[in-house]
Design a protein around this motif. Structure first.
Motif, PDB file in Angstrom:
ATOM      1  N   PHE A   1     -84.560  41.545  21.204  1.00 21.85           N
ATOM      2  CA  PHE A   1     -85.859  40.942  20.905  1.00 21.85           C
ATOM      3  C   PHE A   1     -86.769  41.188  22.102  1.00 21.85           C
ATOM      4  CE2 PHE A   1     -88.952  37.487  20.582  1.00 21.85           C
ATOM      5  CZ  PHE A   1     -89.261  37.520  19.227  1.00 21.85           C
TER       6      PHE A   1
ATOM      7  N   GLN B   1     -85.104  33.316  16.452  1.00 15.48           N
ATOM      8  CA  GLN B   1     -84.885  34.734  16.161  1.00 15.48           C
ATOM      9  C   GLN B   1     -83.471  35.166  16.537  1.00 15.48           C
ATOM     10  OE1 GLN B   1     -87.053  37.068  14.663  1.00 15.48           O
ATOM     11  NE2 GLN B   1     -88.038  35.137  14.128  1.00 15.48           N
TER      12      GLN B   1
ATOM     13  N   ASP C   1     -91.784  42.656  19.681  1.00 14.09           N
ATOM     14  CA  ASP C   1     -91.584  41.668  18.614  1.00 14.09           C
ATOM     15  C   ASP C   1     -92.498  40.463  18.777  1.00 14.09           C
ATOM     16  OD1 ASP C   1     -89.291  42.957  17.223  1.00 14.09           O
ATOM     17  OD2 ASP C   1     -88.332  42.669  19.180  1.00 14.09           O
TER      18      ASP C   1
END
Length: 531
Positions: free
Chosen positions: A82, A282, A204
């Motif tokens: 991420f 996430q 992201d």
């Protein structure tokens, strides 16, 4: 919430992205158009819930909260890191915000990547301009975007990368680059973090740190004078000539691309807490269960052609009888294990490539022999049990290089986790002998192979050697990595519900080192090494 910070609803915070069309002239690559959308010893552990997941020594830092699998049961990358992009003006507090996010996240395997490392190498003329504060370091052309994009993409894919080290006193790159690997979260910060179309596609989450210009000037004066050896006149000249105009032309407009704008930098804990909550959510969505998948896959299959089992001679079977016997003393266990290891390593070496080599004997006659046909042989042990095989490898391979990987099973999830690795430099062209004493499900061995592949070691140059394997482990490794050669002295049929090999050998590390196994030990549970 702080004044001017974000929209009112959390959904709008994360989903609303105010975009605009591309610029002109030197802004071609900036602001891309985007549509909306011996006596027994007790085991010890450094894990402690009240302390950060770090074990610091004089030379290294070991994570005690390991990196979970980043690949599936097929051995392929199934989740990317991420990536958080942090943009803002010079001295706006980007690095401070990044470090606050890292502290609040409290997860291992977070990488901080600074754009400052990717300034272009200056020509002699540009060096002279930089020395007189006449070179514009705040222009997009000052950065090596091609190298930066390539590096960030590889890092996001889980690969090992080399990062240049930029020296601000000499305005050049240092000779030695820094190797970075194994990120679950990447925080990428820089003044032009949003200034490239390809870079933006890798992010992201995009965060803009907004700080008052007067504060940024004061911080820049303090930093450049104390840390970078500049004088006050030169800093102010550079600020007025390059920094301030560049912020207004290139940096401030990219604020519109941000998912979140953070006023006041590192002091804004409301914003940082919100960012951390989203990142945690996430990461939870990306969690994988590899060991469970291995337990139900690829079984009842014929043994792969890549498997080589040492011939079960009376000697080999006799040594197995001794080391499998629960009544065997520790001294005898070590002695006969070492004998088996030596035979196993010799067998493994026979699978290395060779070429014809003719030498002349003392009698003056030619002898057609063989020599190793490759660059180097490197041994990598999976700690701690695999470390016991290193002496056998060193005994038959002169000057062999050794690397180490520490993998432990998470007792809550049952998944293997990567805690530490130390690999020799330039391992990518080597033939690697990967050593572990027992392989049950194959989860730890698969993780170790994946680490080697992420460091660009070729799959067909990896040899996995183990004293004892379960059929499940053989199938798991062979299915995921069909070019890896597997060499062992014996293969047992079963693995029980606790992932113990049946009939097995017990916990090899505990029997070898004289430690006491906990009640719920697993054949693939690895303890911390003794350094």
């Amino acid at each position: 919430m702080a004044a001017g910070f974000l929209q009112s609803s959390l959904g709008e915070v994360w989903m609303s992205r105010i975009m605009h069309g591309g610029g002109e002239g030197s802004l071609d690559r900036l602001l891309p158009s985007v549509s909306t959308g011996l006596s027994p010893r007790k085991r010890t552990t450094s894990q402690c819930k009240s302390e950060p997941p770090l074990l610091r020594t004089s030379k290294r830092t070991i994570y005690t909260a390991g990196r979970p699998p980043w690949y599936n049961e097929h051995g392929t990358q199934s989740k990317e890191a991420f990536v958080i992009g942090l943009c803002g003006g010079s001295a706006s507090g980007k690095t401070t915000v990044a470090r606050k996010i890292i502290e609040a996240l409290d997860v291992p395997w977070v990488v901080l990547l600074s754009m400052d490392s990717f300034y272009k190498v200056l020509s002699p003329e540009q060096q002279a301009m930089a020395a007189s504060n006449d070179y514009n370091f705040d222009h997009p052309d000052a950065f090596d975007f091609d190298l930066l994009t390539h590096t960030l993409r590889k890092l996001k894919q889980g690969k090992s990368v080399k990062i240049p080290v930029y020296d601000f006193t000499t305005h050049g790159r240092q000779k030695d680059w820094k190797t970075v690997y194994g990120a679950s979260v990447i925080i990428f910060e820089g003044i032009m973090a949003f200034a490239d179309k390809e870079l933006l596609q890798l992010l992201d989450m995009k965060i803009f740190v907004d700080t008052d210009s007067d504060i940024r000037l004061v911080r820049r004066l303090r930093r450049d004078i104390t840390e970078r050896g500049r004088d006050i006149e030169g800093v102010i000249k550079q600020y007025n000539k390059f920094v301030k105009p560049a912020f207004e032309q290139y940096i401030e407009p990219t604020m519109r691309l941000a998912d979140i704008v953070v006023p006041r930098g590192g002091g804004n804990m409301v914003a940082i807490d919100l960012i951390v909550q989203h990142v945690h959510s996430q990461l939870e969505e990306r969690e994988l269960s590899v060991r469970a998948a291995l337990a139900s896959a690829h079984q009842a299959q014929p043994f792969p052609q890549t498997l080589s089992v040492l011939e079960s001679t009376p000697q080999v079977r006799g040594m197995h009888t001794i080391i499998r016997n629960k009544e065997t003393s520790r001294d005898e266990f070590i002695f006969y294990s070492k004998r088996l290891m030596r035979l196993l390593i010799e067998r493994a070496l026979s699978f290395l490539p060779s070429q014809v080599h003719i030498v002349q004997t003392p009698q003056g006659e030619d002898y057609e022999g063989k020599t190793f046909h490759g660059k180097r042989i490197t041994g990598v042990s999976i700690l701690r049990a695999g470390e016991t095989m290193e002496p056998a490898l060193r005994a038959v391979c002169k000057d062999v290089r050794i690397g180490k990987i520490l993998i432990q099973t998470n007792q809550d999830t049952g998944e293997p986790e990567l805690h530490y690795l130390r690999l020799p430099k330039d391992i990518s062209e080597d033939h690697v002998i990967l050593m572990d004493c027992t392989v049950s499900t194959g989860a730890a061995a698969m993780m170790a192979v994946r680490v080697l592949l992420d460091h660009d070691v070729q799959e067909d140059k990896i040899l996995l050697v183990s004293l004892l394997m379960a059929e499940m482990g053989v199938h798991s490794v062979a299915y995921a990595f069909p070019q890896v050669k597997i060499i062992t002295t014996a293969v047992d049929k079963k693995v029980n519900d606790l992932f113990h090999i049946i009939p097995g050998i017990g916990n090899f590390g505990d029997r070898y080192f004289g430690t006491d196994a906990p009640p719920d030990w697993s054949d693939e549970d690895m303890d911390e090494p003794s350094y």
